[in-house]
Design a protein around this motif. Sequence first.
Motif, PDB file in Angstrom:
ATOM      1  N   MET A   1       4.203  45.269  -2.413  1.00  0.00           N
ATOM      2  CA  MET A   1       5.049  44.993  -1.323  1.00  0.00           C
ATOM      3  C   MET A   1       6.088  45.907  -0.935  1.00  0.00           C
ATOM      4  SD  MET A   1       6.900  41.268  -0.278  1.00  0.00           S
ATOM      5  CE  MET A   1       5.399  40.232  -0.478  1.00  0.00           C
ATOM      6  N   SER A   2       6.074  46.755   0.081  1.00  0.00           N
ATOM      7  CA  SER A   2       7.038  47.782   0.262  1.00  0.00           C
ATOM      8  C   SER A   2       8.371  47.262   0.609  1.00  0.00           C
ATOM      9  CB  SER A   2       6.480  48.649   1.381  1.00  0.00           C
ATOM     10  OG  SER A   2       6.583  47.926   2.757  1.00  0.00           O
ATOM     11  N   PHE A   3       8.494  46.053   1.136  1.00  0.00           N
ATOM     12  CA  PHE A   3       9.947  45.585   1.286  1.00  0.00           C
ATOM     13  C   PHE A   3      10.690  45.047  -0.031  1.00  0.00           C
ATOM     14  CE2 PHE A   3      10.284  45.292   5.688  1.00  0.00           C
ATOM     15  CZ  PHE A   3       9.172  44.643   6.121  1.00  0.00           C
ATOM     16  N   PHE A   4       9.942  45.196  -1.351  1.00  0.00           N
ATOM     17  CA  PHE A   4      10.457  44.902  -2.668  1.00  0.00           C
ATOM     18  C   PHE A   4      10.505  46.317  -3.360  1.00  0.00           C
ATOM     19  CE2 PHE A   4       8.303  40.411  -2.222  1.00  0.00           C
ATOM     20  CZ  PHE A   4       9.792  40.034  -1.912  1.00  0.00           C
ATOM     21  N   PRO A   5      11.799  46.744  -3.804  1.00  0.00           N
ATOM     22  CA  PRO A   5      12.885  46.205  -3.418  1.00  0.00           C
ATOM     23  C   PRO A   5      13.784  47.233  -2.498  1.00  0.00           C
ATOM     24  CG  PRO A   5      13.197  47.255  -5.738  1.00  0.00           C
ATOM     25  CD  PRO A   5      11.852  47.378  -4.988  1.00  0.00           C
ATOM     26  N   GLU A   6      13.246  48.314  -2.454  1.00  0.00           N
ATOM     27  CA  GLU A   6      14.280  49.539  -1.906  1.00  0.00           C
ATOM     28  C   GLU A   6      14.569  49.202  -0.311  1.00  0.00           C
ATOM     29  OE1 GLU A   6      13.871  54.326  -1.039  1.00  0.00           O
ATOM     30  OE2 GLU A   6      11.989  53.091  -1.621  1.00  0.00           O
ATOM     31  N   GLU A  86       2.275  38.939   7.416  1.00  0.00           N
ATOM     32  CA  GLU A  86       1.782  38.014   6.008  1.00  0.00           C
ATOM     33  C   GLU A  86       2.433  38.753   4.853  1.00  0.00           C
ATOM     34  OE1 GLU A  86      -0.048  35.443   5.974  1.00  0.00           O
ATOM     35  OE2 GLU A  86      -0.324  35.967   8.224  1.00  0.00           O
ATOM     36  N   GLU A  87       3.035  39.964   5.005  1.00  0.00           N
ATOM     37  CA  GLU A  87       3.876  40.465   3.849  1.00  0.00           C
ATOM     38  C   GLU A  87       5.434  39.754   4.134  1.00  0.00           C
ATOM     39  OE1 GLU A  87       5.516  44.985   2.769  1.00  0.00           O
ATOM     40  OE2 GLU A  87       4.365  44.654   4.617  1.00  0.00           O
ATOM     41  N   ILE A  88       5.937  39.663   5.569  1.00  0.00           N
ATOM     42  CA  ILE A  88       7.202  39.210   5.431  1.00  0.00           C
ATOM     43  C   ILE A  88       7.154  37.484   5.316  1.00  0.00           C
ATOM     44  CG2 ILE A  88       8.718  38.346   7.240  1.00  0.00           C
ATOM     45  CD1 ILE A  88       7.852  41.058   8.833  1.00  0.00           C
ATOM     46  N   ARG A  89       6.034  36.806   5.603  1.00  0.00           N
ATOM     47  CA  ARG A  89       5.767  35.430   5.366  1.00  0.00           C
ATOM     48  C   ARG A  89       5.799  35.165   3.853  1.00  0.00           C
ATOM     49  NH1 ARG A  89       3.084  32.059   8.494  1.00  0.00           N
ATOM     50  NH2 ARG A  89       1.639  33.996   9.143  1.00  0.00           N
ATOM     51  N   GLU A  90       5.354  36.255   2.925  1.00  0.00           N
ATOM     52  CA  GLU A  90       5.614  36.151   1.494  1.00  0.00           C
ATOM     53  C   GLU A  90       6.948  36.176   1.122  1.00  0.00           C
ATOM     54  OE1 GLU A  90       3.780  38.386  -2.572  1.00  0.00           O
ATOM     55  OE2 GLU A  90       2.814  38.648  -0.488  1.00  0.00           O
TER      56      GLU A  90
END
Length: 487
Positions: A1-6, A86-90
């Motif tokens: 998941m690219s939003f985590f963590p950078e 879906e990434e944001i939902r997670e």
Amino acid sequence: MSFFPENTSRLFIDGELRASSGGTYPVLDPSNGEEIGHAADATEDETSAAVAAARRAFDTTDWSRDHALRARCLRQLREAIDARLEEIREFTIAEVGAEHFLTTGPQLEGPVQGLDYWAELVEGFEWVTDLGTADVMGLSSRREVRREAAGVVAAITPWNFPHQINFAKIGPALAAGCTVVLKPAPDTPWCAAMLGELAGATDLPPGVLNIVTSSRNEIGAQLTRDPGVDLVSFTGSTATGKAIMRTAADSLKRVFLELGGKSASIVLDDADLGSACMMTAVNASMHAGQGCALTTRLLVPRERLDEAIELTTAALAGLAPGDPRDPGTMCGPIISARQRDRIAEYVELARAEGGTIECGGAPPEDKTSGYWFTPTLISGLDPSSRVAQEEIFGPVLVILAHDGDQHAIDIANDSPYGLSGAVWGSDPARIEYVVNSVRTGTLGVNGAQWYGVDVPFGGFKQSGIGREMGIEGFAEYLETKAVGTPG
């Protein structure tokens, strides 16, 4: 998941993602208390830089006058979010403790889809109204009324429904032509921080949208004081709203405030008692009661009080707290240990005030990690008691007896708040009388829902000032200018 963590541990200022010189702070999953990543901890200097960028973008670019650009950017932002929904939902479920079913509505999909509403509003809005020609003191003059952007907006948002409230502020503000500094709650920074990365997929000019996350509420107070800010849009506690009003008064900033609630669900004597008790129990328990507009006072006919207690207790028993990732869960975790302990203190206060805990009243025994509280029903309190008057922000429902329609209305109105409510009955005339008599900003009849991006939301009395969403919410971010030219 690219939003985590950078990408969730950076600030977004003047069109750039940047690390904070203040470092980062941990983000926790409330369902288990575990650290799931970090968020940027903005400094005062970085917050000032965000305001300066917003000021420069408003004062020196065509953003506020280019309606087509604004509509396009809003649609581009919606498309960018949809591509990673879906990434944001997670991570929304992980960060907020939001139940999966709510992410298909106000916790994610609803406000994201609402960006199209704001884009369409930009394109169809009457920005200039021609008042015609008149003879004014001997001069023939043509008059018109123009609507223009209010300026730089400081949007300060809470943790309970972060996407809903973030988009309910930045959507109309950007549509109106304002520039924005968004400061989310310390507990849920990622729901705002993710917009920094997604803005790169749009034509948003640098400085139009800025995002500063911080572990300190003082950053919000700094935004309220900053002379570069024209309007403060705040959702949160009534106490903090009052403080913002006092601070904003020094520079006569405009303020929009969406504050607390202690909403009443009024059951008339001709209502389907079972449906009313069931739906009120669900409403008070969803998202663990962490919603300002949820109905947390259940007013029932005195002669049916015992029956209503039995029905409501049974309903709450079926709403045991569960994993927010499970699509069937209605009641998820409490956002933090501090908030869980605050709820427990109110339950103890209810006992001290003479109340009876009919069910719940404590964290569930099967949850050994994270922050939880069992849906709770309290009876035997006076309507003037603190627990029946104050916003608890947890799955705690107070049941009160009334002696007829007017008495129920009087109890509902005997509150410093006036945000939402409900009425249950079968006689349309009696229902209409209650709807017209309860002083509240929103109200549902027999389970019908008022929520929508096109519906103004806000309250009477100490529940706030102004309205969010709908045409009324759009107008909060506009100024009015009258212009006369030779006729």
